[in-house]
Write a protein that holds these residues in place. Sequence first.
Motif, PDB file in Angstrom:
ATOM      1  N   GLN A   1      -9.593  12.172  -1.082  1.00 25.82           N
ATOM      2  CA  GLN A   1     -10.047  11.194  -2.064  1.00 25.82           C
ATOM      3  C   GLN A   1      -9.415   9.819  -1.816  1.00 25.82           C
ATOM      4  O   GLN A   1     -10.079   8.791  -1.943  1.00 25.82           O
ATOM      5  N   ILE A   2      -8.144   9.819  -1.440  1.00 29.61           N
ATOM      6  CA  ILE A   2      -7.468   8.542  -1.161  1.00 29.61           C
ATOM      7  C   ILE A   2      -8.075   7.871   0.063  1.00 29.61           C
ATOM      8  O   ILE A   2      -8.295   6.651   0.081  1.00 29.61           O
TER       9      ILE A   2
ATOM     10  N   SER B   1       0.790  -1.231   0.000  1.00 31.09           N
ATOM     11  CA  SER B   1       0.000   0.000   0.000  1.00 31.09           C
ATOM     12  C   SER B   1       0.825   1.285   0.000  1.00 31.09           C
ATOM     13  O   SER B   1       0.378   2.302  -0.533  1.00 31.09           O
ATOM     14  N   SER B   2       2.021   1.243   0.615  1.00 33.46           N
ATOM     15  CA  SER B   2       2.809   2.478   0.757  1.00 33.46           C
ATOM     16  C   SER B   2       3.215   3.059  -0.588  1.00 33.46           C
ATOM     17  O   SER B   2       3.116   4.270  -0.823  1.00 33.46           O
ATOM     18  N   PHE B   3       3.678   2.197  -1.489  1.00 37.83           N
ATOM     19  CA  PHE B   3       4.097   2.667  -2.809  1.00 37.83           C
ATOM     20  C   PHE B   3       2.908   3.253  -3.570  1.00 37.83           C
ATOM     21  O   PHE B   3       3.016   4.286  -4.222  1.00 37.83           O
ATOM     22  N   VAL B   4       1.769   2.572  -3.443  1.00 34.61           N
ATOM     23  CA  VAL B   4       0.548   3.035  -4.112  1.00 34.61           C
ATOM     24  C   VAL B   4       0.133   4.403  -3.568  1.00 34.61           C
ATOM     25  O   VAL B   4      -0.309   5.270  -4.325  1.00 34.61           O
ATOM     26  N   ALA B   5       0.292   4.600  -2.242  1.00 30.37           N
ATOM     27  CA  ALA B   5      -0.105   5.877  -1.638  1.00 30.37           C
ATOM     28  C   ALA B   5       0.684   7.034  -2.230  1.00 30.37           C
ATOM     29  O   ALA B   5       0.124   8.103  -2.529  1.00 30.37           O
ATOM     30  N   GLY B   6       1.998   6.851  -2.400  1.00 29.40           N
ATOM     31  CA  GLY B   6       2.831   7.907  -2.976  1.00 29.40           C
ATOM     32  C   GLY B   6       2.413   8.262  -4.388  1.00 29.40           C
ATOM     33  O   GLY B   6       2.389   9.438  -4.773  1.00 29.40           O
ATOM     34  N   ILE B   7       2.076   7.240  -5.187  1.00 26.83           N
ATOM     35  CA  ILE B   7       1.645   7.479  -6.567  1.00 26.83           C
ATOM     36  C   ILE B   7       0.283   8.172  -6.600  1.00 26.83           C
ATOM     37  O   ILE B   7       0.069   9.137  -7.352  1.00 26.83           O
TER      38      ILE B   7
ATOM     39  N   SER C   1       9.065  14.552  -3.094  1.00 27.30           N
ATOM     40  CA  SER C   1       7.683  14.478  -3.579  1.00 27.30           C
ATOM     41  C   SER C   1       6.916  13.399  -2.823  1.00 27.30           C
ATOM     42  O   SER C   1       7.499  12.612  -2.062  1.00 27.30           O
ATOM     43  N   THR C   2       5.605  13.351  -3.039  1.00 28.77           N
ATOM     44  CA  THR C   2       4.795  12.288  -2.428  1.00 28.77           C
ATOM     45  C   THR C   2       5.250  10.919  -2.917  1.00 28.77           C
ATOM     46  O   THR C   2       5.210   9.936  -2.177  1.00 28.77           O
ATOM     47  N   TYR C   3       5.702  10.869  -4.179  1.00 28.52           N
ATOM     48  CA  TYR C   3       6.225   9.619  -4.728  1.00 28.52           C
ATOM     49  C   TYR C   3       7.473   9.186  -3.958  1.00 28.52           C
ATOM     50  O   TYR C   3       7.645   7.995  -3.635  1.00 28.52           O
ATOM     51  N   ASP C   4       8.346  10.133  -3.634  1.00 28.25           N
ATOM     52  CA  ASP C   4       9.560   9.830  -2.870  1.00 28.25           C
ATOM     53  C   ASP C   4       9.214   9.289  -1.479  1.00 28.25           C
ATOM     54  O   ASP C   4       9.788   8.291  -1.031  1.00 28.25           O
ATOM     55  N   ILE C   5       8.282   9.951  -0.805  1.00 24.08           N
ATOM     56  CA  ILE C   5       7.886   9.519   0.541  1.00 24.08           C
ATOM     57  C   ILE C   5       7.258   8.126   0.488  1.00 24.08           C
ATOM     58  O   ILE C   5       7.552   7.261   1.323  1.00 24.08           O
TER      59      ILE C   5
ATOM     60  N   LEU D   1      -1.099  10.097  -4.412  1.00 18.10           N
ATOM     61  CA  LEU D   1      -1.080  11.481  -3.941  1.00 18.10           C
ATOM     62  C   LEU D   1      -0.635  12.461  -5.020  1.00 18.10           C
ATOM     63  O   LEU D   1      -0.829  13.671  -4.875  1.00 18.10           O
ATOM     64  N   GLU D   2      -0.020  11.945  -6.086  1.00 22.47           N
ATOM     65  CA  GLU D   2       0.347  12.822  -7.199  1.00 22.47           C
ATOM     66  C   GLU D   2      -0.857  13.140  -8.085  1.00 22.47           C
ATOM     67  O   GLU D   2      -0.823  14.089  -8.866  1.00 22.47           O
ATOM     68  N   ARG D   3      -1.919  12.328  -7.945  1.00 23.35           N
ATOM     69  CA  ARG D   3      -3.094  12.508  -8.803  1.00 23.35           C
ATOM     70  C   ARG D   3      -4.367  12.850  -8.035  1.00 23.35           C
ATOM     71  O   ARG D   3      -5.293  13.417  -8.612  1.00 23.35           O
TER      72      ARG D   3
END
Length: 470
Positions: free
Chosen positions: A184-185, A169-175, A267-271, A177-179
Amino acid sequence: MEQSINPQTLRTMMIAVAFIDGALRITNIPTFYLWKDYLGVSPGVNCLLRYITKLPWCVKPFFAYFSDRYYIWGYRTKIYFILMGIIQIVTFMFLAVPNKNVIWTTFLILVGEATVAFRDSLAEGLMVVISREEDAKNAMINGKNSQESSSQRYVSVIFVLRFFGTLASSFVAGILLERFTPQQILGMCSIFPLVNLLHALFFFGEKRVLDTTEIVSKFESFRPGEIFTFIEKNDLTSFLLYVVVMLVWPNTISGVRYYLIDTLGFSTYDIGTIFTLSSLFYLIYMFFLNTFFPNYKYRNFFVAICIMMAINIVARSLQIVPSLKSLAYLFAVIDQTINNLFYDLPMIPLLAIVCRICPRLQEATYYAFFVSVSNFFCSLANFTGFLYLDLMDVTTTNFSNIQVVNMLGLLWAAMMWHMSLYIKFPDADQFIISHQRKRQKEETIKEQKKIKEMQKEEKLYSTPGSQEID
């Protein structure tokens, strides 16, 4: 939970709940950004709000007590799983609606955490029952004094399953949050409790208990003080105290994350990637621990944790050194990995012991008490982190003073290492053997007392003139 007709359905439910509750840690990143960017709170207040919303994890014994004591329609856990799923779905739906009220938002997150904590206590209760059933089978096969135990393995399994969910889930959360917005998440997260709800409703075959006389009698005389008597009787006081002091070290990781985002431009992707990699390394560490060091000595185990604490503080400090900003990502992964491990590892040996020796029909209550002790002091670490960050005036533009707090954490690690040299840690095998002997002695005394009572009755009725005349 010996009333269950199929251990496999308990095992499946335990696995499903542990994995999904781990996946629900996807909310950690959106809620962090929700407080930080949307609601505009400071690093210290962010720590404080995280502390408040984690409080339900500190009262898990109350949740476990209810499931152990009050069966709904004859079910010990099934109906509770369904109710928690419904409440959490509604909570996520409310969080999906944009709202600038910090108190209302924090309250909703608090309720959501309470449902996860309740569901978690139910799954842990299932885990204790499963491990004890396996231990009983091993004892029948290998003899009454068998030292083999599945409890430590199952305790580790619970933690590992959660981080499998976290990893996904963590990787998905970062992606995401960019969209999408954090709200919404959080709304999307309602799919997780829905899965648990449907599983409990249609696939969880827990047996109904129509006669709860034994359960009622077990809890009528139960008092919370019995747990403290249990700790003292089994010589766990100093062991528990050591773990508690270790867990209270000041946690300033939220302040460092502000620096990574606001100063270094993460970025959110980095986090999200940092959370993902840290979860992966967590799983690798647990695999090596359980595969190659299953019979570790407790003293060595805790000395290793003290070393990890020191490494964590060094990595956390180096993240905010301007000349090392090119290595900040690496240090952040190390920091998050050890931070994850630190809040699980100290309690594992104690939980494994409790699984084997806690009273029957009160498994969830006793196990949840020790877990809640761990959760409370972990949350307190966030609170002390808030106090220190606020005291040292760490803001979104001033991070220089955070190093002073980090040095305090380093001193804490040195103190725990020094304490480990003097504290008396129990030997796992000897502890279990001693407990088995105590239990056998108690059973022998009960049997002898019962035999004496039977002999007394026989003597009474065999005495001339004692017979009743029709």
